[in-house]
Design a protein around this motif. Structure first.
Motif, PDB file in Angstrom:
ATOM      1  N   ALA A 196       0.820  -1.212   0.000  1.00 19.48           N
ATOM      2  CA  ALA A 196       0.000   0.000   0.000  1.00 19.48           C
ATOM      3  C   ALA A 196       0.855   1.264   0.000  1.00 19.48           C
ATOM      4  N   LYS A 197       0.438   2.229  -0.803  1.00 18.62           N
ATOM      5  CA  LYS A 197       1.069   3.553  -0.821  1.00 18.62           C
ATOM      6  C   LYS A 197       0.256   4.568  -0.027  1.00 18.62           C
ATOM      7  N   LYS A 198      -1.051   4.322   0.044  1.00 18.45           N
ATOM      8  CA  LYS A 198      -1.947   5.262   0.733  1.00 18.45           C
ATOM      9  C   LYS A 198      -2.899   4.485   1.652  1.00 18.45           C
ATOM     10  N   PRO A 199      -2.371   3.842   2.694  1.00 15.25           N
ATOM     11  CA  PRO A 199      -3.239   3.061   3.585  1.00 15.25           C
ATOM     12  C   PRO A 199      -4.015   3.962   4.546  1.00 15.25           C
ATOM     13  N   LEU A 200      -5.189   3.486   4.950  1.00 13.55           N
ATOM     14  CA  LEU A 200      -6.037   4.252   5.878  1.00 13.55           C
ATOM     15  C   LEU A 200      -6.779   3.280   6.786  1.00 13.55           C
ATOM     16  N   ASN A 224       2.122   4.801  11.702  1.00 19.29           N
ATOM     17  CA  ASN A 224       1.712   6.182  11.363  1.00 19.29           C
ATOM     18  C   ASN A 224       0.549   6.205  10.392  1.00 19.29           C
ATOM     19  N   MET A 225      -0.246   5.151  10.373  1.00 23.76           N
ATOM     20  CA  MET A 225      -1.358   5.086   9.433  1.00 23.76           C
ATOM     21  C   MET A 225      -2.442   6.097   9.811  1.00 23.76           C
ATOM     22  N   PRO A 226      -2.880   6.928   8.881  1.00 25.13           N
ATOM     23  CA  PRO A 226      -3.997   7.836   9.177  1.00 25.13           C
ATOM     24  C   PRO A 226      -5.252   7.036   9.538  1.00 25.13           C
ATOM     25  N   ALA A 227      -6.114   7.632  10.356  1.00 22.14           N
ATOM     26  CA  ALA A 227      -7.294   6.915  10.837  1.00 22.14           C
ATOM     27  C   ALA A 227      -8.519   7.801  10.805  1.00 22.14           C
ATOM     28  N   PRO A 239      -6.987  11.536  20.991  1.00 17.59           N
ATOM     29  CA  PRO A 239      -6.955  12.870  20.374  1.00 17.59           C
ATOM     30  C   PRO A 239      -5.548  13.357  20.042  1.00 17.59           C
ATOM     31  N   ASP A 240      -4.535  12.841  20.739  1.00 19.20           N
ATOM     32  CA  ASP A 240      -3.172  13.313  20.501  1.00 19.20           C
ATOM     33  C   ASP A 240      -2.484  12.609  19.335  1.00 19.20           C
ATOM     34  N   TYR A 241      -3.155  11.652  18.701  1.00 21.30           N
ATOM     35  CA  TYR A 241      -2.538  10.956  17.580  1.00 21.30           C
ATOM     36  C   TYR A 241      -2.466  11.893  16.376  1.00 21.30           C
ATOM     37  N   ALA A 242      -1.277  12.031  15.811  1.00 23.04           N
ATOM     38  CA  ALA A 242      -1.030  13.064  14.797  1.00 23.04           C
ATOM     39  C   ALA A 242      -1.894  12.909  13.555  1.00 23.04           C
ATOM     40  N   TYR A 243      -2.257  11.678  13.212  1.00 21.23           N
ATOM     41  CA  TYR A 243      -2.980  11.453  11.956  1.00 21.23           C
ATOM     42  C   TYR A 243      -4.419  10.999  12.206  1.00 21.23           C
ATOM     43  N   LEU A 331       1.537  10.820   4.122  1.00 19.48           N
ATOM     44  CA  LEU A 331       1.376  11.473   5.424  1.00 19.48           C
ATOM     45  C   LEU A 331       1.454  12.993   5.286  1.00 19.48           C
ATOM     46  N   ALA A 332       2.323  13.469   4.409  1.00 19.41           N
ATOM     47  CA  ALA A 332       2.410  14.920   4.192  1.00 19.41           C
ATOM     48  C   ALA A 332       1.102  15.450   3.601  1.00 19.41           C
ATOM     49  N   HIS A 333       0.514  14.677   2.699  1.00 13.04           N
ATOM     50  CA  HIS A 333      -0.775  15.068   2.109  1.00 13.04           C
ATOM     51  C   HIS A 333      -1.866  15.087   3.178  1.00 13.04           C
ATOM     52  N   ILE A 334      -1.859  14.078   4.044  1.00 14.88           N
ATOM     53  CA  ILE A 334      -2.841  14.022   5.146  1.00 14.88           C
ATOM     54  C   ILE A 334      -2.679  15.239   6.052  1.00 14.88           C
ATOM     55  N   SER A 335      -1.446  15.566   6.418  1.00 13.11           N
ATOM     56  CA  SER A 335      -1.209  16.727   7.294  1.00 13.11           C
ATOM     57  C   SER A 335      -1.678  18.017   6.630  1.00 13.11           C
ATOM     58  N   HIS A 336      -1.450  18.119   5.331  1.00 17.01           N
ATOM     59  CA  HIS A 336      -1.902  19.317   4.607  1.00 17.01           C
ATOM     60  C   HIS A 336      -3.420  19.434   4.646  1.00 17.01           C
ATOM     61  N   MET A 337      -4.115  18.309   4.429  1.00 19.63           N
ATOM     62  CA  MET A 337      -5.584  18.347   4.474  1.00 19.63           C
ATOM     63  C   MET A 337      -6.081  18.664   5.881  1.00 19.63           C
ATOM     64  N   GLN A 338      -5.404  18.151   6.902  1.00 23.80           N
ATOM     65  CA  GLN A 338      -5.810  18.473   8.278  1.00 23.80           C
ATOM     66  C   GLN A 338      -5.771  19.977   8.513  1.00 23.80           C
ATOM     67  N   GLN A 339      -4.733  20.627   8.006  1.00 23.27           N
ATOM     68  CA  GLN A 339      -4.614  22.077   8.177  1.00 23.27           C
ATOM     69  C   GLN A 339      -5.609  22.821   7.283  1.00 23.27           C
ATOM     70  N   GLN A 340      -5.731  22.361   6.048  1.00 21.99           N
ATOM     71  CA  GLN A 340      -6.600  23.041   5.085  1.00 21.99           C
ATOM     72  C   GLN A 340      -8.061  23.021   5.513  1.00 21.99           C
ATOM     73  N   TYR A 341      -8.488  21.889   6.091  1.00 20.70           N
ATOM     74  CA  TYR A 341      -9.907  21.720   6.428  1.00 20.70           C
ATOM     75  C   TYR A 341     -10.164  21.731   7.939  1.00 20.70           C
ATOM     76  N   ALA A 342      -9.250  22.317   8.686  1.00 20.07           N
ATOM     77  CA  ALA A 342      -9.444  22.400  10.138  1.00 20.07           C
ATOM     78  C   ALA A 342     -10.694  23.216  10.450  1.00 20.07           C
ATOM     79  N   TRP A 343     -11.383  22.835  11.534  1.00 18.04           N
ATOM     80  CA  TRP A 343     -12.586  23.568  11.933  1.00 18.04           C
ATOM     81  C   TRP A 343     -12.230  24.993  12.324  1.00 18.04           C
ATOM     82  N   ARG A 344     -13.115  25.912  12.022  1.00 18.66           N
ATOM     83  CA  ARG A 344     -12.933  27.310  12.401  1.00 18.66           C
ATOM     84  C   ARG A 344     -14.014  27.697  13.413  1.00 18.66           C
ATOM     85  N   TYR A 345     -13.620  28.501  14.384  1.00 16.31           N
ATOM     86  CA  TYR A 345     -14.550  28.883  15.453  1.00 16.31           C
ATOM     87  C   TYR A 345     -14.703  30.398  15.576  1.00 16.31           C
ATOM     88  N   ASP A 346     -14.166  31.133  14.607  1.00 17.00           N
ATOM     89  CA  ASP A 346     -14.277  32.599  14.650  1.00 17.00           C
ATOM     90  C   ASP A 346     -15.578  33.040  13.981  1.00 17.00           C
TER      91      ASP A 346
END
Length: 549
Positions: A196-200, A224-227, A239-243, A331-346
């Protein structure tokens, strides 16, 4: 002993310390046997409340939940709780009284065929026909409710068998069927993992039922598999798991849903490809091969074909999975999406913004607090904006989607965990379903907290009417509800109402600091919707993220 005395004695022998119920004629002998027994009974104000309190007790501890009801309407009022427990695989024992054996089939007063009614919403149902069978039936029922894939079991006991003399004899369970891990399927699974190149990881409620959170986290941290998680699994991935991408599905996060659609290997761990998760099933994870881990062989391949199936207890199967490190580019792509689509509360408005309120509450409440949700928009906002350290701290009616679940479930959780912070999050629609259980809170002096998000609408239905029924708002206006703070005050529960964003922080501080029961009634915009939303028939990457109000 009488049958009633034997019933209570067996519950005590099997470690049952608390039960929930409501007495009546056909179960009166059992209530007489309760008197002075070591089993503590909690009187709810409706049998459905008893059933859901037992569910909350079970789900917050992993122990067997037990509820009692009389025949006829008493038993039928338990059916919804049984169905809920069946859909969410909750270990529940329901004991109902029945008319005397000689009267069965005669349309006697309060006679209902509860055995027949319960067959479709229980793991197994019994009606005790002979006094000599009672001991075996009760012991088998308690074992069955908790073994394998847990579920609700009902035992219907005629009144004459409760009153008659019976003998106790121990029932010895046969060795539990424990599916053995197939080495050939394990080899297939590990080959898929190596390629696998992109396991989840797609994590379901089976992780909690198997008590396999440690094994899950060891696997995730080693790879380090995203979940992504189902509603019922929230808290299984810490909650502290990076992915940790949070919830997927109809109201899942954008990063979670996009990751599923992009992955090339989906490792399904104790989940069942529910329709609210998959959206258009044919398009769900369409690029991915599938490894399915589950204790219940019936779930494997039921909705989606698999390439490797590990039918075994998750505590046994997870440690045998290969722990190849995930591809850094993935994993870099996953981290980018986490930042791009993070919830906003403002939130720019002046009204109370439910996502901000829930997120702040989540950060301030104790780490081991329990949140019990009703069903609707507030349920999805809780899933999106609160975090949980363990799935037993997030009780939400998943498969059945039962309004009225939250308040009695919180009562059961508070009784099971008397020293923990327990909160019900409800809407102005759901809270009215079982609001009589405020009396149970008062009677037992339980420090249950209540948060009511009030948009004066049946919110989730109104949202669908807006989006998919051309704004024809049929029977979703709840503006004539009572003043909930005044209503709670009648039951001796203090609280406050807030209507503006600048009141939220102080109100949350008061709620968290309150020592006894407390209600916070938060009035929110009646046009606020839950986003994102996967429309009916769409793939999960075709999410709606906002429309004009």
């Amino acid at each position: 002993m009488t049958g009633a005395e034997l019933t209570i004695d067996l519950l005590a022998k099997h470690g049952v310390k608390e039960v929930f119920g409501y007495p009546g004629g056909a179960i009166m002998p059992i209530y007489d046997a309760l008197y002075g027994s070591p089993v503590t009974h909690y009187l709810t104000r409706h049998e459905q409340g008893a059933g859901f309190a037992a569910v909350g007790y079970a789900r917050s501890t992993g122990k067997l939940g037990v509820c009692f009801a009389t025949s006829g309407p008493g038993a039928t009022n338990l059916i919804t709780a049984l169905a809920d427990a069946m859909m969410d695989s909750v270990p529940l024992l329901a004991i109902t009284g029945q008319v005397p054996t000689a009267a069965i089939g005669s349309d006697a007063f309060q006679e209902v065929d509860v055995l027949g009614m319960s067959l479709s919403c229980t793991k197994h149902s019994y009606m005790v026909e002979r006094a000599e069978d009672l001991a075996e039936v009760l012991q088998e029922a308690m074992h069955l409710a908790q073994s394998g894939r847990p579920g609700p079991v009902l035992v219907d006991i005629p009144k004459d068998i409760q009153m008659g003399a019976v003998n106790y004899h121990p029932w010895l369970a046969a060795d539990d069927y424990k599916p053995e891990l197939s080495q050939s399927e394990l080899t297939k699974a590990n080959e898929l993992l190596s390629q696998a190149k992109k396991p989840l990881a797609y994590v379901g409620g089976g992780v909690q039922m198997a008590d396999a959170q440690d094994e899950l986290m060891q696997f995730l941290k080693a790879t380090n598999m995203p979940a992504v998680s189902t509603l019922k699994a929230l808290g299984s991935v810490t909650p502290d798991y990076a992915y940790n991408l949070g919830m997927l599905g109809m109201h899942g996060g954008q990063a979670a849903n996009l990751a599923v659609q992009e992955c090339d290997l989906l490792v399904c761990i104790g989940a069942r490809f529910d329709d609210r998760v998959t959206g258009n099933l044919a398009k769900f994870a369409s690029k991915a091969k599938v490894i399915h881990l589950d204790v219940d062989a019936a779930e494997v391949g039921k909705r989606k074909p698999v390439n490797a199936s590990l039918v075994a207890d998750l505590k046994d199967s997870l440690p045998h999975l290969a722990t190849h490190k995930s591809n850094p580019e993935w994993l870099a792509h996953i981290s980018h999406m986490q930042q791009q689509y993070a919830w906003r509360y403002d939130y720019p408005g002046e009204k109370v913004y439910a996502p901000y309120l829930l997120n702040r509450l989540s950060r301030l409440m104790p780490n081991n607090g329990v949140v019990c949700c009703d069903v609707g928009q507030h349920q999805m906002w809780v899933a999106q904006h609160m975090t949980f350290s363990h799935p037993s701290n997030h009780l939400s009616s998943g498969g059945a989607g039962t309004m009225g679940f939250g308040l009695p479930a919180a009562i059961g959780a508070q009784i099971a965990r008397p020293n923990d912070f327990v909160l019900t999050v409800s809407g102005d629609g759901s809270i009215m379903m079982n609001i009589q259980e405020l009396a149970t809170i008062r009677r037992n002096n339980l420090p249950v907290k209540l948060l009511i998000l009030d948009n004066q609408r049946l919110g989730m239905v109104r949202q669908w009417q807006q989006l998919f029924f051309d704004g024809r708002y049929s029977e979703t206006n709840l503006s004539d509800n009572p003043d909930f703070v005044q209503l709670a005050a009648v039951f001796g529960i203090p609280g406050e109402t807030i209507t503006h964003a600048n009141q939220v922080d102080e109100a949350i501080d008061k709620l968290v600091a309150s020592e006894g029961p407390y209600i916070l009634h938060a009035c929110i915009d009646d046009k606020e919707n839950v986003w994102p939303l996967v429309p009916p028939g769409a793939a999960n990457d075709q999410m709606l993220t906002e429309v004009a109000k």
